[in-house]
Design a protein around this motif. Sequence first.
Motif, PDB file in Angstrom:
ATOM      1  N   GLY A 120       0.832  -1.193   0.000  1.00  0.00           N
ATOM      2  CA  GLY A 120       0.000   0.000   0.000  1.00  0.00           C
ATOM      3  C   GLY A 120       0.867   1.243   0.000  1.00  0.00           C
ATOM      4  N   LEU A 121       0.259   2.345   0.451  1.00  0.00           N
ATOM      5  CA  LEU A 121       0.988   3.614   0.372  1.00  0.00           C
ATOM      6  C   LEU A 121       1.110   4.307   1.725  1.00  0.00           C
ATOM      7  CD1 LEU A 121      -0.660   4.912  -2.914  1.00  0.00           C
ATOM      8  CD2 LEU A 121       1.712   4.189  -2.628  1.00  0.00           C
ATOM      9  N   GLY A 122       0.809   3.597   2.787  1.00  0.00           N
ATOM     10  CA  GLY A 122       0.798   4.240   4.100  1.00  0.00           C
ATOM     11  C   GLY A 122       2.065   4.027   4.902  1.00  0.00           C
ATOM     12  N   GLY A 123       3.193   3.821   4.219  1.00  0.00           N
ATOM     13  CA  GLY A 123       4.446   3.602   4.950  1.00  0.00           C
ATOM     14  C   GLY A 123       4.592   2.170   5.440  1.00  0.00           C
ATOM     15  N   ASN A 124       3.805   1.254   4.880  1.00  0.00           N
ATOM     16  CA  ASN A 124       3.932  -0.164   5.251  1.00  0.00           C
ATOM     17  C   ASN A 124       4.700  -0.926   4.175  1.00  0.00           C
ATOM     18  OD1 ASN A 124       2.409   0.153   7.600  1.00  0.00           O
ATOM     19  ND2 ASN A 124       0.505   0.034   6.411  1.00  0.00           N
ATOM     20  N   TYR A 125       5.433  -1.941   4.608  1.00  0.00           N
ATOM     21  CA  TYR A 125       6.265  -2.741   3.698  1.00  0.00           C
ATOM     22  C   TYR A 125       6.199  -4.189   4.145  1.00  0.00           C
ATOM     23  CZ  TYR A 125       8.113   1.901   2.897  1.00  0.00           C
ATOM     24  OH  TYR A 125       8.216   3.239   2.624  1.00  0.00           O
ATOM     25  N   ILE A 126       6.456  -5.098   3.209  1.00  0.00           N
ATOM     26  CA  ILE A 126       6.714  -6.470   3.645  1.00  0.00           C
ATOM     27  C   ILE A 126       8.124  -6.844   3.216  1.00  0.00           C
ATOM     28  CG2 ILE A 126       4.294  -7.216   3.665  1.00  0.00           C
ATOM     29  CD1 ILE A 126       4.842  -8.749   1.087  1.00  0.00           C
ATOM     30  N   CYS A 127       8.756  -7.689   4.019  1.00  0.00           N
ATOM     31  CA  CYS A 127      10.136  -8.057   3.729  1.00  0.00           C
ATOM     32  C   CYS A 127      10.431  -9.457   4.247  1.00  0.00           C
ATOM     33  CB  CYS A 127      11.091  -7.047   4.350  1.00  0.00           C
ATOM     34  SG  CYS A 127      10.896  -6.862   6.121  1.00  0.00           S
ATOM     35  N   GLY A 128      11.567  -9.977   3.854  1.00  0.00           N
ATOM     36  CA  GLY A 128      11.954 -11.317   4.285  1.00  0.00           C
ATOM     37  C   GLY A 128      13.264 -11.715   3.646  1.00  0.00           C
ATOM     38  N   ALA A 129      13.656 -12.952   3.882  1.00  0.00           N
ATOM     39  CA  ALA A 129      14.880 -13.496   3.285  1.00  0.00           C
ATOM     40  C   ALA A 129      14.818 -15.004   3.444  1.00  0.00           C
ATOM     41  CB  ALA A 129      16.120 -12.958   3.992  1.00  0.00           C
ATOM     42  N   SER A 130      15.516 -15.723   2.578  1.00  0.00           N
ATOM     43  CA  SER A 130      15.590 -17.173   2.753  1.00  0.00           C
ATOM     44  C   SER A 130      16.773 -17.481   3.660  1.00  0.00           C
ATOM     45  CB  SER A 130      15.781 -17.863   1.404  1.00  0.00           C
ATOM     46  OG  SER A 130      14.568 -17.821   0.693  1.00  0.00           O
ATOM     47  N   PRO A 131      16.620 -18.416   4.597  1.00  0.00           N
ATOM     48  CA  PRO A 131      17.743 -18.762   5.460  1.00  0.00           C
ATOM     49  C   PRO A 131      18.787 -19.576   4.685  1.00  0.00           C
ATOM     50  CG  PRO A 131      15.894 -20.209   5.900  1.00  0.00           C
ATOM     51  CD  PRO A 131      15.435 -19.236   4.857  1.00  0.00           C
ATOM     52  N   SER A 132      19.963 -19.714   5.244  1.00  0.00           N
ATOM     53  CA  SER A 132      20.965 -20.565   4.591  1.00  0.00           C
ATOM     54  C   SER A 132      20.507 -22.023   4.730  1.00  0.00           C
ATOM     55  CB  SER A 132      22.324 -20.383   5.255  1.00  0.00           C
ATOM     56  OG  SER A 132      22.217 -20.805   6.602  1.00  0.00           O
ATOM     57  N   GLU A 133      21.043 -22.886   3.892  1.00  0.00           N
ATOM     58  CA  GLU A 133      20.669 -24.309   3.876  1.00  0.00           C
ATOM     59  C   GLU A 133      20.834 -24.915   5.279  1.00  0.00           C
ATOM     60  OE1 GLU A 133      19.771 -25.734   0.817  1.00  0.00           O
ATOM     61  OE2 GLU A 133      19.470 -27.759   1.641  1.00  0.00           O
ATOM     62  N   GLU A 134      21.920 -24.516   5.964  1.00  0.00           N
ATOM     63  CA  GLU A 134      22.190 -25.096   7.290  1.00  0.00           C
ATOM     64  C   GLU A 134      21.203 -24.574   8.329  1.00  0.00           C
ATOM     65  OE1 GLU A 134      24.891 -22.809   6.020  1.00  0.00           O
ATOM     66  OE2 GLU A 134      24.811 -24.399   4.516  1.00  0.00           O
ATOM     67  N   ALA A 135      20.644 -23.390   8.085  1.00  0.00           N
ATOM     68  CA  ALA A 135      19.779 -22.785   9.110  1.00  0.00           C
ATOM     69  C   ALA A 135      18.291 -22.965   8.796  1.00  0.00           C
ATOM     70  CB  ALA A 135      20.116 -21.304   9.237  1.00  0.00           C
ATOM     71  N   GLU A 136      17.959 -23.909   7.909  1.00  0.00           N
ATOM     72  CA  GLU A 136      16.543 -24.129   7.572  1.00  0.00           C
ATOM     73  C   GLU A 136      15.743 -24.398   8.849  1.00  0.00           C
ATOM     74  OE1 GLU A 136      14.557 -23.914   5.089  1.00  0.00           O
ATOM     75  OE2 GLU A 136      15.953 -23.611   3.435  1.00  0.00           O
ATOM     76  N   PRO A 137      14.670 -23.647   9.098  1.00  0.00           N
ATOM     77  CA  PRO A 137      13.907 -23.859  10.332  1.00  0.00           C
ATOM     78  C   PRO A 137      13.060 -25.134  10.284  1.00  0.00           C
ATOM     79  CG  PRO A 137      12.894 -22.142   8.999  1.00  0.00           C
ATOM     80  CD  PRO A 137      14.126 -22.569   8.265  1.00  0.00           C
ATOM     81  N   SER A 138      12.644 -25.568  11.446  1.00  0.00           N
ATOM     82  CA  SER A 138      11.764 -26.742  11.539  1.00  0.00           C
ATOM     83  C   SER A 138      10.447 -26.430  10.830  1.00  0.00           C
ATOM     84  CB  SER A 138      11.502 -27.048  13.011  1.00  0.00           C
ATOM     85  OG  SER A 138      10.296 -27.761  13.143  1.00  0.00           O
ATOM     86  N   ILE A 139       9.873 -27.457  10.229  1.00  0.00           N
ATOM     87  CA  ILE A 139       8.594 -27.251   9.535  1.00  0.00           C
ATOM     88  C   ILE A 139       7.424 -27.792  10.347  1.00  0.00           C
ATOM     89  CG2 ILE A 139       9.506 -27.144   7.194  1.00  0.00           C
ATOM     90  CD1 ILE A 139       8.559 -30.198   7.057  1.00  0.00           C
TER      91      ILE A 139
END
Length: 483
Positions: A351-370
Amino acid sequence: MLQAFARRAPSISVRARCLCTKPPTSPGPPEREYVQPSTEEKSALKILKDEFRPLFTGEAVGVEKAVPRRTDVLIIGGGLVGTAAAYFLKAHGEMFDVTIVERDYGYTRASTMLSCGGVRHQFTIPENVQMSMFTTEFLKHYKEHLTVLGQDPPHVDFHHQGYLFLAPENRAQLLLDCVKMQRAQGAKTVILSKAQLAEKYPWMNLDGIECASYGTEGEGWFDPWQLVHALKGKNIQLGVRYCQGEVVKFRYDSVPLYTSGGIAEKKRILGVDVDHPDGKRYGCDAAVIINSAGPWAGEVARMAGIGVDVFPELPVEPRKRYVYTIHCPDGPTLDCPFLIDTSGAYIRREGLGGNYICGASPSEEAEPSIANLDVDYEFYQEVVWPSIAHRVPAFNNSKLKCAWAGYYDYNTVDQNLIIGSHPEYRNFLFANGMSGHGVQQGLAIGRALFEYIYYSKYKTIDLSMFDFARFAERRPILEQAIV
Ligand SMILES: Cc1cc2nc3c(=O)[nH]c(=O)nc-3n(C[C@H](O)[C@H](O)[C@H](O)COP(=O)(O)OP(=O)(O)OC[C@H]3O[C@@H](n4cnc5c(N)ncnc54)[C@H](O)[C@@H]3O)c2cc1C
């Protein structure tokens, strides 16, 4: 190809044999009553009555109370890929009886609904560029395609905004080569030099950046929930059956295989068993079965014996990814691209109200539990925030508002689509493993499945290299632009 499948699909005589066979030896949990696909012999009149009952009773056509005993095409999973496949199969005409079996009508864990809805034409493989370009094209005209007579047109909320892939010096040549290839496919991608970046995005820190590629047209993001629901509404109008239930088992029979050494038995998939919310387990025969179970596609394939009786396995597994919503009053506004940093972190405005979404993929070794979809807030503090705040200093003054997690449908071998028949079970088709780019490929995949079934070949975008056989033949197709 449907004719070819139909030949392999249960013939009348095979069905007649089914009538005489005993129920499967292990029909599942004892409390579930098992309803065989063909136990009740229906008269033509009863079939007609059942088929037309919704028209007389006013029940919603297409939303089934129970699982049909047989169908031409059975689609496992009603996320974007399964829904799009059903749409293209039915939109082409009345010749297919298409059924979608979806276990969760709330789509609470479906990858599609938990995605960022991004569409980019910036890939390193031409077919991936073409698939995303088809999505852009379809979305330009989606109201014409998906409006249901007598209802308001759907709205998928497409925001046009280019992706910006930043590159350090040692990646600059790769970026140049990719842009050349993308442009050859018709994508409107350009290279921006460091000086151009500085002029266009004065709020960006360009330390370590040599250049960037930017999509000037056709890229952006949309609301995947709205698209799936628009497709679903259209599908129901077109006569697609929607069945709530979980596919829990595959059923087989065997056909004679004539070889130079004599006659051998060839096992083939006859249909599936579905656990319905009414507490019963239903058998459903199908000429063609499509695995569009997203992150659970590997599990569904194992259910069919792939990776258990026949090898190799379908290399698709769920991988958890977090999306963080932040508020930043002084952040970039309309000129904020879908920014992909050299660190792997991404950010786009919401949107335009100063909101954003963000993220990143973890490294292969740091893959979180599913095991669950809990969010790791430390990952934001330690990985995502430092990266985006380094690149856009205004984000130092941002506040984390909320977050969610979803599962990538991760292809562990080459992070790319797997589409087409299984080499052993020709009537079992895959459409899996897009590894984070399935929302922008779902429509093209759906159309490709229709072509594969109807014409026995891909007519528009040739996706034959994305076949399952590549794993046995050790020819991975590596997509390098994975976010
Ligand atoms: C956080 C996140 C961000 C993403 N961002 C993007 C993006 O910006 N752009 C992009 O292109 N892609 C993105 N993706 C990837 C994209 O969401 C997926 O590739 C795509 O949605 C896969 O669609 P699908 O229909 O195959 O799977 P899904 O949407 O997961 O649908 C599969 C369905 O199958 C059902 N199912 C599973 N097993 C069974 C069974 N045994 N019986 C019955 N039903 C079953 C499930 O309930 C589910 O509804 C993102 C993914 C995540 C998690």
